[in-house]
Design an enzyme around this catalytic site. Structure first.
Site, mmCIF file in Angstrom:
data_model
loop_
_atom_site.group_PDB
_atom_site.id
_atom_site.type_symbol
_atom_site.label_atom_id
_atom_site.label_comp_id
_atom_site.label_asym_id
_atom_site.label_seq_id
_atom_site.Cartn_x
_atom_site.Cartn_y
_atom_site.Cartn_z
ATOM 1 N N SER A 260 0.811 -1.204 0.000
ATOM 2 C CA SER A 260 0.000 0.000 0.000
ATOM 3 C C SER A 260 0.857 1.273 0.000
ATOM 4 O O SER A 260 1.711 1.418 -0.856
ATOM 5 C CB SER A 260 -0.962 -0.063 1.183
ATOM 6 O OG SER A 260 -2.106 0.665 0.878
ATOM 7 N N HIS A 402 -7.625 -5.691 0.020
ATOM 8 C CA HIS A 402 -6.386 -4.929 0.168
ATOM 9 C C HIS A 402 -5.588 -5.481 1.352
ATOM 10 O O HIS A 402 -5.952 -5.238 2.509
ATOM 11 C CB HIS A 402 -6.805 -3.469 0.427
ATOM 12 C CG HIS A 402 -5.700 -2.501 0.483
ATOM 13 N ND1 HIS A 402 -4.946 -2.151 -0.609
ATOM 14 C CD2 HIS A 402 -5.204 -1.771 1.529
ATOM 15 C CE1 HIS A 402 -4.056 -1.251 -0.267
ATOM 16 N NE2 HIS A 402 -4.187 -1.002 1.032
HETATM 17 C C1 GCU Z 1 -5.416 4.753 1.844
HETATM 18 C C2 GCU Z 1 -4.811 5.562 0.723
HETATM 19 C C3 GCU Z 1 -3.982 4.697 -0.236
HETATM 20 C C4 GCU Z 1 -2.989 3.874 0.537
HETATM 21 C C5 GCU Z 1 -3.688 3.109 1.641
HETATM 22 C C6 GCU Z 1 -2.742 2.343 2.571
HETATM 23 O O1 GCU Z 1 -6.406 3.904 1.349
HETATM 24 O O2 GCU Z 1 -5.857 6.208 0.073
HETATM 25 O O3 GCU Z 1 -3.291 5.500 -1.164
HETATM 26 O O4 GCU Z 1 -2.284 3.030 -0.339
HETATM 27 O O5 GCU Z 1 -4.401 4.009 2.464
HETATM 28 O O6 GCU Z 1 -1.577 2.675 2.695
HETATM 29 O O7 GCU Z 1 -3.241 1.430 3.231
#
Ligand code: GCU
Length: 422
Positions: A260, A402
């Site tokens: 992420s 995710h």
């Molecule tokens: C949020 C953000 C993303 C990121 C994510 C994370 O959803 O919008 O850009 O990748 O957090 O780091 O879990």
């Protein structure tokens, strides 16, 4: 998708859109027509046809644009770094591993900051071992239930489920993130694992750069200077500096991995420091592997509004103006060439735009071909759980949400076996 997952994904999408005050775009038919900036045409119009033209000219043009417009330059101010093995257990995890903790001390302007680098090495392997290096979100002690790991003293995001209150680490959170870091499996495959808590380097909230490494440097960053992602990336290179002095670690076989926001970080670390032998982006999305110009899921404005500290200020020039970006994220992936790079997405993670991540990885193949290396084989987004990973670029679309899972790790370890074990 089971019912619980479906509810979770919907809630995630709704929460994200609610936080942004705009609805995210999840329809392929609404992706605007866009043209990707040419990888192989230099700024003065020359066509790049050889790997040496790429290395000598085009690569640095692209790198500088990312530095100035997206992640930010590392300030010229010198930050001194020193390392000390602060803890060593040659019989960790029931005798199968060596565990080390290295205290990294950063110093500038008479101020200092300490971070802890945690390293596990398999005892079954003789000689220097290849290592995966990555950041965790909640402290080194969360990656496995090992009572020997020291607790971070820096700021942590509260998370009642993980036993974190008052922004402080507690014993309760040992091992709470073990699902993301299958330490025993990684060791059994003959690799070491190195981890740092990212908040040790820069706590992840917008405080106008008064904490973390930024505190050591007097002024707040200029418009083209580093945001948190570039700061985290820079510190990964300092861990690599340490590996060069540790005879148990094969510093020429270090895979940098991140999930992420930390996947955005691993990509920028791999682009900035070509000593990283393999680069892995897990569900990195906007500002990571996903093409910005598709405006699918998270967009440049949304990410800059919600996380003003992640990128350099210049990046805000492209809020709702992605079409004017002179670069896009396929170029970031291409900066890894000819080193192996792996991009992974998850089917329920539309916020991170899996197709945009795949298209960026596929397009980067043009540069790999200059080095006689194969990029992705697939022309279309691969089916779920059907990795395209036989070339120097790997990609998979995992089923599910995710996350960084055992399935992802299995693909990364297989890919590392093919590229680092020769
Ligand atoms: C949020 C953000 C993303 C990121 C994510 C994370 O959803 O919008 O850009 O990748 O957090 O780091 O879990």
């Amino acid at each position: 998708m089971n019912f619980q997952r479906l509810v979770f994904s919907l809630l995630f999408a709704i929460t994200n859109s609610f936080c942004n005050g705009q609805s995210p775009q999840y329809l392929e038919s609404n992706v605007p027509p866009y043209e990707l900036p040419e990888l192989l045409t230099s700024q003065n119009g020359e066509t790049i046809t050889t790997s040496s033209e790429w290395v000598d000219l085009r690569r640095s043009e692209i790198y500088q644009q990312f530095e100035e417009l997206v992640y930010g330059q590392v300030p010229t101010h010198k930050i001194q770094t020193s390392f000390k093995v602060s803890d060593l257990d040659k019989n960790a995890l029931g005798g199968i591993a060596v565990r080390k903790e290295i205290t990294i001390t950063f110093q500038a302007n008479g101020k200092q900051l300490e971070a802890t680098l945690l390293v596990y090495l398999p005892k079954t392997v003789r000689g220097p071992v290849p290592v995966f290096l990555g950041y965790n979100f909640y402290g080194n002690h969360t990656i496995i239930g090992d009572p020997g790991i020291s607790l971070p003293s820096s700021w942590l995001r509260n998370n009642a489920t993980f036993g974190i209150t008052e922004n402080k680490a507690t014993e309760l959170s040992r091992g709470v993130r073990a699902s993301r870091w299958p330490v025993l499996y990684i060791l059994s495959r003959g690799y070491g694992l190195a981890n740092i808590y990212y908040g040790d380097i820069d706590p992840d909230f917008d405080d106008e750069f008064k904490n973390g490494l930024h505190r050591l440097i007097e002024n707040s960053p200029k418009t083209a200077e580093w945001g948190s992602i570039a700061t985290w990336a820079w510190a990964l290179s300092r861990a690599l500096d340490y590996f060069e002095s540790d005879k148990d670690i094969d510093h020429q076989k270090v895979a940098v991995i991140g999930h992420s926001r930390l996947g955005k970080t691993s990509l920028w670390a791999g682009a900035s420091d070509q000593r990283f032998a393999l680069v892995i982006s897990n569900d990195s999305g906007c500002g990571g592997a996903a093409l910005s110009k598709r405006k699918f899921g998270e967009t440049v404005k949304v990410i800059n509004d919600r996380f003003p500290h992640w990128f350099c200020d210049n990046f805000t020039r492209f809020n709702d103006q992605e079409e004017t970006l002179p670069i896009d994220q396929h170029m970031l992936i291409a900066l890894m060439a000819p080193r192996p790079v792996y991009v992974a997405s998850a089917s329920e993670d539309q916020w991170a735009d899996p197709r945009g991540e795949f298209l960026a990885a596929r397009e980067a193949g043009k540069v790999y071909r200059l080095f006689n290396k194969q990029g992705l084989l697939s022309k279309e987004l691969p089916k779920v759980n059907a990795p395209d990973n036989q070339g120097a670029i790997g990609y998979h679309l995992r089923s599910g949400s995710h996350d960084l899972t055992y399935y992802d790790w299995k693909q990364y370890l297989d890919f590392a076996d093919r590229h680092l074990r020769n």
